[in-house]
Write a protein that holds these residues in place. Sequence first.
Motif, short mmCIF file in Angstrom:
data_model
loop_
_atom_site.label_atom_id
_atom_site.label_comp_id
_atom_site.label_asym_id
_atom_site.label_seq_id
_atom_site.Cartn_x
_atom_site.Cartn_y
_atom_site.Cartn_z
N LEU A 168 65.73 7.52 3.17
CA LEU A 168 65.99 7.20 1.52
C LEU A 168 66.93 6.46 0.97
O LEU A 168 66.73 6.00 -0.10
CB LEU A 168 66.13 8.81 1.28
N VAL A 204 64.75 3.85 -0.13
CA VAL A 204 63.72 4.20 -1.08
C VAL A 204 64.14 4.40 -2.52
O VAL A 204 65.27 5.18 -2.80
CB VAL A 204 63.19 5.57 -0.63
N PHE A 211 60.60 8.33 -4.43
CA PHE A 211 60.42 9.37 -3.23
C PHE A 211 59.32 10.35 -3.99
O PHE A 211 59.81 11.26 -4.71
CB PHE A 211 61.32 10.06 -2.62
N VAL A 267 68.13 8.44 -2.46
CA VAL A 267 67.19 8.06 -3.18
C VAL A 267 67.56 7.81 -4.75
O VAL A 267 68.34 8.55 -5.14
CB VAL A 267 65.97 8.96 -2.91
#
Length: 397
Positions: free
Chosen positions: A204, A207, A210, A256
């Motif tokens: 994450l 990322v 998500f 994230v």
Amino acid sequence: MASAPARSGVPDAVVAGHISLDIHPELAGPVAYEPGRLTVVGPALVSIGGSVANTGLALHRLGVPVRLVAKVGADLFGREVLAQLAAIEGRLASAIITSPDEATSYTVAISPPGVDRTFLHCPGANQTFRAEDVRDETLAGARMFHFGYPPLMREMYAQGGAQLRRLLERVRAAGPATSLDLCAVDPASEAGTVDWQQVLCGALPFVDVFAPSIEELLFMLDRPAHAALQAGPVLAASVDRDLLAGVADRLLDMGVAVVAVKLGDQGLYLRSARDGDRIAAFARRLGLDPAAWLDREVIAPCFEPRALAGTTGAGDATIAGLLAALLRGEDPADAATSATAVGAFSVEAVDSTSAVPPWPDVAARLADGWPRLPLGIALGDNEGTERSPTGTLTLRP
Ligand SMILES: Nc1ncnc2c1ncn2[C@@H]1O[C@H](COP(=O)(O)OP(=O)(O)OP(=O)(O)O)[C@@H](O)[C@H]1O
Ligand SMILES: [Mg+2]
């Protein structure tokens, strides 16, 4: 805001990961598995599925120039996957890898009328997809990278998810914003024994968006809440804003920038980071307004479909709507509206993408005053909630 004109041959988005051939035999009624019995069935609908086909082709239909990266075997099903992609547009098949020693992934969908469907799924060549399968040239010029279904891709979850982390880290260093989707985990399979919290903790930080479904997320992060969701009559009986905000906070703490949780017929919950640096790093990649994306909590109920034909791949189409909105520079409330609008178009056909129209047609239906389905999820303290003209709620975190 209009999307940028397509630069010839350069994708705005790269969608990579899981692909399969889906076989749906036409069934007149329930089928029981009885050894030794022959059951006559109707013709099969054979379509491409998986994250790459569903989210990738929904983006393509919305008008986003897209490149697809996935792996098939050198067999009948693999040739069919390539032929179906090439029939839509020749270049959609051009970055699909054919692996001579592996089987193409396939799904047999047993979906009798009026009975909950069941799937037999062979992950096949998806199991060996590795970070290196996404080549640097493929990423050149792309502003968004989406990856789907690591629970059906052994290399991606093995060794604590080292390959998944490596892939996302590499893609992000190359420039695009990154997005990740999950799929259901078969608890009896190898993926059911994986420490998914560890995999997410590794991935994450690389990322930006998500976008799992609530069921997949609770399976990985909160088994008691997952059990309550499975046992409950409807989603809203066991999911409320406190639960959503709690899991979103844990994911934001893992690194994230934006959490978008798909909630079936309850729509989409979106939460963005409070950390200004994290939001700035995400917004810069897409030319978004960082102030508009800082510390936001939004819930978009579903738009009412004309007719509910099937929810297969509706989550994947919803993600396509969200990613296309980010590429157009939308704020969180508008992006959640766009995502659920594309999701609602998707459920108007049996398959994932054939009902998804070009973006201007989605915008026209939105401008026409498209009604929403009722929201059953308890929101708790509603003070300070803003309602957009299309009915998306911006909560006060
Ligand atoms: N009855 C419905 N009417 C309109 N839109 C719907 C309906 N059901 C689902 N959707 C849309 O589809 C999305 C599907 O969410 P869901 O939680 O089922 O995702 P998912 O499990 O990832 O789906 P899949 O993996 O099958 O694509 C919702 O966020 C919503 O936008
Ligand atoms: Mg899904």
